[in-house]
Design an enzyme around this catalytic site. Structure first.
Site, PDB file in Angstrom:
ATOM      1  N   GLU A 134       0.782  -1.248   0.000  1.00 61.62           N
ATOM      2  CA  GLU A 134       0.000   0.000   0.000  1.00 61.62           C
ATOM      3  C   GLU A 134       0.810   1.294   0.000  1.00 61.62           C
ATOM      4  O   GLU A 134       0.863   2.020   0.991  1.00 61.62           O
ATOM      5  CB  GLU A 134      -0.983  -0.013   1.184  1.00 61.62           C
ATOM      6  CG  GLU A 134      -1.984  -1.138   1.087  1.00 61.62           C
ATOM      7  CD  GLU A 134      -3.119  -1.051   2.115  1.00 61.62           C
ATOM      8  OE1 GLU A 134      -3.034  -0.215   3.038  1.00 61.62           O
ATOM      9  OE2 GLU A 134      -4.099  -1.804   1.962  1.00 61.62           O
ATOM     10  N   GLU A 179      -6.076  -7.971  -0.401  1.00 59.90           N
ATOM     11  CA  GLU A 179      -6.744  -7.758   0.890  1.00 59.90           C
ATOM     12  C   GLU A 179      -8.218  -7.476   0.607  1.00 59.90           C
ATOM     13  O   GLU A 179      -8.541  -6.660  -0.249  1.00 59.90           O
ATOM     14  CB  GLU A 179      -6.174  -6.541   1.656  1.00 59.90           C
ATOM     15  CG  GLU A 179      -4.770  -6.708   2.173  1.00 59.90           C
ATOM     16  CD  GLU A 179      -4.306  -5.534   3.062  1.00 59.90           C
ATOM     17  OE1 GLU A 179      -5.177  -4.766   3.559  1.00 59.90           O
ATOM     18  OE2 GLU A 179      -3.097  -5.393   3.246  1.00 59.90           O
TER      19      GLU A 179
HETATM   20  C1  NAG Z   1      -7.714  -2.920   7.375  1.00 60.00           C
HETATM   21  C2  NAG Z   1      -6.810  -3.269   8.483  1.00 60.00           C
HETATM   22  O1  NAG Z   1      -7.152  -4.008   9.382  1.00 60.00           O
HETATM   23  N1  NAG Z   1      -5.610  -2.759   8.420  1.00 60.00           N
HETATM   24  C3  NAG Z   1      -4.634  -3.039   9.434  1.00 60.00           C
HETATM   25  C4  NAG Z   1      -3.619  -3.907   8.848  1.00 60.00           C
HETATM   26  O2  NAG Z   1      -2.648  -4.247   9.756  1.00 60.00           O
HETATM   27  C5  NAG Z   1      -1.904  -3.136  10.192  1.00 60.00           C
HETATM   28  C6  NAG Z   1      -0.837  -3.643  11.083  1.00 60.00           C
HETATM   29  O3  NAG Z   1      -0.448  -4.869  10.675  1.00 60.00           O
HETATM   30  C7  NAG Z   1      -2.817  -2.147  10.888  1.00 60.00           C
HETATM   31  O4  NAG Z   1      -2.084  -1.005  11.212  1.00 60.00           O
HETATM   32  C8  NAG Z   1      -3.967  -1.783   9.948  1.00 60.00           C
HETATM   33  O5  NAG Z   1      -4.917  -1.006  10.603  1.00 60.00           O
END
Ligand code: NAG
Ligand code: NAG
Ligand code: NAG
Ligand code: NAG
Ligand code: NAG
Length: 335
Positions: free
Chosen positions: A159, A268
């Site tokens: 991302e 995701e």
């Molecule tokens: C969508 C979500 O849950 N995002 C999380 C993904 O994981 C990271 C840490 O591993 C979090 O910071 C995000 O909020």
């Protein structure tokens, strides 16, 4: 909150029922279908951090449970700063690398794909990565470790966001070049776009106009996009916009993949434990299998030992809110 004994019993009976269920499921067009494994990237505010306190590796027994359920792809999230401390060209940290390899090798020895992803958002110690050649060196160093494992998939970075579009493209190309220069020539590579690589905004964000120029001499590039179904596509709410939002949010990306003759994967996605979300998730996966000429797979967010009872998308067998409510549905799409 669900009683734990109920979850445990159901997990066990699902595991026993797996072979029969496997025969019943509809044939899927997906090559990759699986789950994000979280833990090694936790505690990102404490670097390098301490194993067992700040971060944890996935439970390999749990991954075995998912493999029995038909999942064949695990996206292993980790942090660049724990592999190369202070500088991107530092020597790989032996302990972290060893745990990463142990996790990856266990997954691939079970016959599944291990997608390895620096969960770094295009940042190193919170600063946007601008050293493109250093990033290429970083990937070359890491990919060397996995060059002979054909079941590894390399995900250049998790991302990118709020960065120059041209830099995102350059970093992705550098990642590809570093991986191939390491002699890792048989594996798939997934690239991710700016704007959190959202599928819904793939074209409007500028990814669509620039990312198509990436080249891989081996022709094994997959465009990885992410898609959540809550109001702002952030994956922070268990409420989905509607029961049809999943398929709707992929329309533009599907068209882009087709127009540009590219392959895509949803790296995701998730929905909350409710009927609207379940229908929306199924609708999204159906849309993808109907367009399997461009969509190669989907990976649920997330499992991992530390998510806890209350995490809305937790698919961990022991205490995951979504394990009971989604696993039966997801199994239908297994690769
Ligand atoms: C969508 C979500 O849950 N995002 C999380 C993904 O994981 C990271 C840490 O591993 C979090 O910071 C995000 O909020
Ligand atoms: C991993 O999961 C298994 C089964 O779910 C459990 O028995 C085991 O204790 C877990 N291991 C660790 C280290 O948490
Ligand atoms: C490592 O990278 C730094 C910049 O981040 C550079 O100054 C240094 O020369 C590099 N070292 C090696 C051995 O490549
Ligand atoms: C994976 O690790 C688990 C837990 O340590 C072990 O029981 C299992 O045998 C391993 N599987 C493979 C294929 O290495
Ligand atoms: C490739 O880059 C050029 C300009 O550098 C741009 O006009 C074109 O749209 C890009 N193509 C794709 C498919 O991204």
């Amino acid at each position: 909150m669900r009683p734990t004994f109920f979850l445990a019993a159901t997990a066990a009976s699902l595991a026993l029922a797996a072979p029969a269920a496997k025969q019943e499921r509809a044939a899927s067009q997906f090559k990759f279908f699986g789950i994000n494994e979280s833990g090694p990237e936790f505690g990102e505010t404490n670097l390098p951090g301490t194993l067992g306190t700040d971060y944890v590796w996935p439970n390999l027994t749990t991954i075995g449970t998912f493999v029995q359920q038909g999942m064949n792809t695990f996206r292993v999230n980790f942090l660049m700063e724990r592999l190369t401390e202070n500088s991107m060209n530092a020597t790989l940290n032996a302990a972290y690398l060893s745990d990463l390899k142990n996790t990856v090798n266990n997954i691939t020895a079970q016959g599944a794909y291990a997608m390895i992803v620096p969960h770094n958002y295009g940042r190193f110690y919170s600063n946007i990565i601008t050293d493109v050649s250093g990033f290429q060196t970083w990937w070359q160093q890491l990919a060397t470790q996995f060059a002979s494992n054909e079941k590894v998939i390399f995900d250049v970075n998790n991302e990118f966001h709020d960065m120059e579009q041209s830099l995102v493209v350059q970093l992705n190309q550098a990642g590809i070049n570093g991986i191939r220069a390491a002699g890792a020539t048989s594996q798939y590579i997934t690239v991710e776009g700016n704007a959190y690589t959202g599928a819904w905004s793939w074209v409007s964000s500028g990814n669509g106009a620039t990312m198509g120029n990436l080249t891989d001499p081996k022709g094994l590039l997959i465009y990885q996009m992410h898609q959540y179904l809550d109001s702002d596509s952030s994956g922070t709410s268990a409420t989905c916009v509607s029961s049809t939002i999943g398929a709707e949010r992929l329309q533009v990306a599907t068209q882009w993949l087709k127009t540009n003759s590219k392959k895509g994967i949803i790296g995701e996605y998730a929905g909350g434990d409710n009927d609207v979300c379940k229908t929306a998730v199924k609708g999204m996966l159906n849309h993808m299998t109907e367009n399997s000429d461009v969509w190669m797979g989907a990976i649920w967010w997330a499992a991992g030992p530390w998510w806890g009872d209350s995490y809305i998308f937790n698919l961990e067998p022991k205490d995951g809110i979504c394990f009971n409510s989604y696993m039966t549905e997801l199994k239908q799409f297994s690769a």
